[in-house]
Design an enzyme around this catalytic site. Structure first.
Site, PDB file in Angstrom:
ATOM      1  N   ASN A   1       0.826  -1.210   0.000  1.00 47.71           N
ATOM      2  CA  ASN A   1       0.000   0.000   0.000  1.00 47.71           C
ATOM      3  C   ASN A   1       0.859   1.259   0.000  1.00 47.71           C
ATOM      4  O   ASN A   1       1.977   1.260   0.518  1.00 47.71           O
ATOM      5  CB  ASN A   1      -0.925   0.011   1.225  1.00 47.71           C
ATOM      6  CG  ASN A   1      -1.823  -1.209   1.257  1.00 47.71           C
ATOM      7  OD1 ASN A   1      -2.088  -1.802   0.216  1.00 47.71           O
ATOM      8  ND2 ASN A   1      -2.293  -1.582   2.433  1.00 47.71           N
TER       9      ASN A   1
ATOM     10  N   ASP B   1      -0.452   4.233   1.233  1.00 50.89           N
ATOM     11  CA  ASP B   1      -1.321   5.156   1.986  1.00 50.89           C
ATOM     12  C   ASP B   1      -0.747   5.628   3.323  1.00 50.89           C
ATOM     13  O   ASP B   1      -1.386   6.410   4.029  1.00 50.89           O
ATOM     14  CB  ASP B   1      -2.696   4.521   2.214  1.00 50.89           C
ATOM     15  CG  ASP B   1      -2.617   3.124   2.855  1.00 50.89           C
ATOM     16  OD1 ASP B   1      -1.671   2.884   3.651  1.00 50.89           O
ATOM     17  OD2 ASP B   1      -3.484   2.281   2.568  1.00 50.89           O
TER      18      ASP B   1
ATOM     19  N   HIS C   1       5.883  -0.441  -2.654  1.00 52.14           N
ATOM     20  CA  HIS C   1       5.547   0.422  -3.805  1.00 52.14           C
ATOM     21  C   HIS C   1       5.660   1.902  -3.472  1.00 52.14           C
ATOM     22  O   HIS C   1       5.097   2.744  -4.179  1.00 52.14           O
ATOM     23  CB  HIS C   1       4.137   0.082  -4.310  1.00 52.14           C
ATOM     24  CG  HIS C   1       4.002  -1.329  -4.775  1.00 52.14           C
ATOM     25  ND1 HIS C   1       2.861  -2.089  -4.569  1.00 52.14           N
ATOM     26  CD2 HIS C   1       4.891  -2.140  -5.420  1.00 52.14           C
ATOM     27  CE1 HIS C   1       3.054  -3.300  -5.080  1.00 52.14           C
ATOM     28  NE2 HIS C   1       4.269  -3.355  -5.594  1.00 52.14           N
TER      29      HIS C   1
ATOM     30  N   CYS D   1      10.174  21.093 -10.296  1.00 53.54           N
ATOM     31  CA  CYS D   1      11.107  20.964  -9.168  1.00 53.54           C
ATOM     32  C   CYS D   1      11.696  22.340  -8.834  1.00 53.54           C
ATOM     33  O   CYS D   1      12.149  23.063  -9.722  1.00 53.54           O
ATOM     34  CB  CYS D   1      12.214  19.990  -9.541  1.00 53.54           C
ATOM     35  SG  CYS D   1      13.570  19.943  -8.348  1.00 53.54           S
TER      36      CYS D   1
ATOM     37  N   GLY E   1      -4.943  -9.144   3.485  1.00 54.09           N
ATOM     38  CA  GLY E   1      -5.617  -8.174   2.630  1.00 54.09           C
ATOM     39  C   GLY E   1      -5.007  -8.019   1.254  1.00 54.09           C
ATOM     40  O   GLY E   1      -4.924  -6.917   0.733  1.00 54.09           O
TER      41      GLY E   1
ATOM     42  N   ILE F   1     -10.495 -11.545   1.879  1.00 56.48           N
ATOM     43  CA  ILE F   1     -11.846 -11.841   1.407  1.00 56.48           C
ATOM     44  C   ILE F   1     -11.762 -12.082  -0.098  1.00 56.48           C
ATOM     45  O   ILE F   1     -11.410 -11.189  -0.856  1.00 56.48           O
ATOM     46  CB  ILE F   1     -12.813 -10.673   1.700  1.00 56.48           C
ATOM     47  CG1 ILE F   1     -12.852 -10.368   3.204  1.00 56.48           C
ATOM     48  CG2 ILE F   1     -14.213 -11.007   1.202  1.00 56.48           C
ATOM     49  CD1 ILE F   1     -13.614  -9.090   3.551  1.00 56.48           C
TER      50      ILE F   1
ATOM     51  N   CYS G   1      -9.686  -8.261   7.865  1.00 54.30           N
ATOM     52  CA  CYS G   1      -8.452  -8.158   8.671  1.00 54.30           C
ATOM     53  C   CYS G   1      -8.747  -7.500  10.014  1.00 54.30           C
ATOM     54  O   CYS G   1      -8.259  -7.944  11.060  1.00 54.30           O
ATOM     55  CB  CYS G   1      -7.403  -7.338   7.923  1.00 54.30           C
ATOM     56  SG  CYS G   1      -6.857  -8.081   6.375  1.00 54.30           S
TER      57      CYS G   1
END
Length: 292
Positions: free
Chosen positions: A124, A126, A141, A200, A240, A267, A284
């Site tokens: 993830n 996040d 990632h 930048c 998950g 799931i 989870c």
């Protein structure tokens, strides 16, 4: 028996039965027997925090829309693709960055503190594991909360970039329709057209979120590092994730080669179902807190 939809955080969680007491017992035994547990998490651990995943039946992004995430080559090659990406990301960022960890993230942080969890690898982007306090961790990632320059490598926080966006686009307004797993939103081409994207601050190069886009590869250094952590572990838990993406799946293949016991909590079907020692079809955030 299906999941109650009363809580807003279950909007993106596929329906499933409550945990079976026998399954709880089996997972308890698996975790108790582990001394150095290697955990890999995917989007299914964050759906209970209100972040949709891509592949879940009926509720994933692919099931609900014809939207597909940005491709690495397109982002690098096309200024209009970057403009579209950043406009959507700019609108979605306040909501996406405000998501909080759920019980599953907290449990894994606690296992780390107890010395049970040897290493955590998340697919993830996040930052929810970081917000929960996990430290022995690799973001496979990358993370949307960081941004870097493709030319000179300069790094800034995504929250800082939001201020640059606001300064460049003082009168630009767009209403969002739905949020995607990586934090962008649905906008029309018309809305995107006048959005200004900063370069930048050091070299004028292209700014990109510090994440591995689809079509890009995870760095060899990071892959080798994760393989080393897996080599030190005695079991693997996947939480998950359907493991459809090879960048994560390769570590499950390596664990199988080492004959490590593998438990899968997800799931719906996964690529590991035919060789996992244990497969559990539960949320989870509902099952992990039951494990002592």
């Amino acid at each position: 028996h299906s999941v109650s939809r009363a809580s807003p955080n279950l909007t993106f969680v596929p329906a499933c039965l409550p945990p079976d007491p026998m399954e709880v017992e089996e997972l308890q035994r698996f975790v108790s027997n582990s001394k150095r547990l290697f955990v890999m998490t995917g989007a299914g651990i964050s759906t209970e925090s209100g972040i949709p995943d891509y592949r879940s039946e009926g509720v994933g992004l692919y099931a609900r829309t014809d939207r597909r995430p940005v491709q690495h080559a397109e982002f690098v090659r096309s200024a209009s693709a970057r403009q579209r990406y950043w406009a959507r990301n700019f609108v979605g960022w306040p909501q996406f960055s405000s998501h909080q960890p759920n019980k599953a993230h907290m449990v894994l942080r606690d296992w780390e503190k107890l010395g049970k969890l040897h290493w955590l690898v998340t697919q993830n982007v996040d930052a929810l594991h970081t917000k929960a306090g996990s430290q022995r961790m690799t973001e496979l990632h990358g993370c949307t909360h960081r941004v870097f320059c493709l030319a000179c490598g300069d790094r800034i926080l995504r929250s800082e970039l939001q201020e640059h966006f606001e300064a460049l686009n003082p009168t630009w307004k767009a209403e969002a329709f739905g949020v995607a797993p990586d934090g962008d939103v649905f906008l029309t081409e018309e809305q995107v057209r006048n959005f200004q994207v900063p370069a930048c601050r050091k070299c004028g190069g292209i700014l990109k979120p510090d994440v591995t886009f689809f079509g890009d590869t995870v760095s060899q250094d990071k892959v080798s590092f994760v393989h080393e952590r897996l080599a030190e572990s005695d079991s693997m838990l996947v939480a998950g994730s359907s493991m459809q993406v090879y960048s994560g799946y390769r570590f499950a293949l390596a664990a199988r080669e080492k004959k490590l016991p593998i438990a899968v909590l997800n799931i719906g079907p996964t690529r590991l179902d035919h060789f996992a020692s244990l497969k559990l079809n539960s949320r989870c955030g509902e099952l992990l807190p039951l494990i002592v």
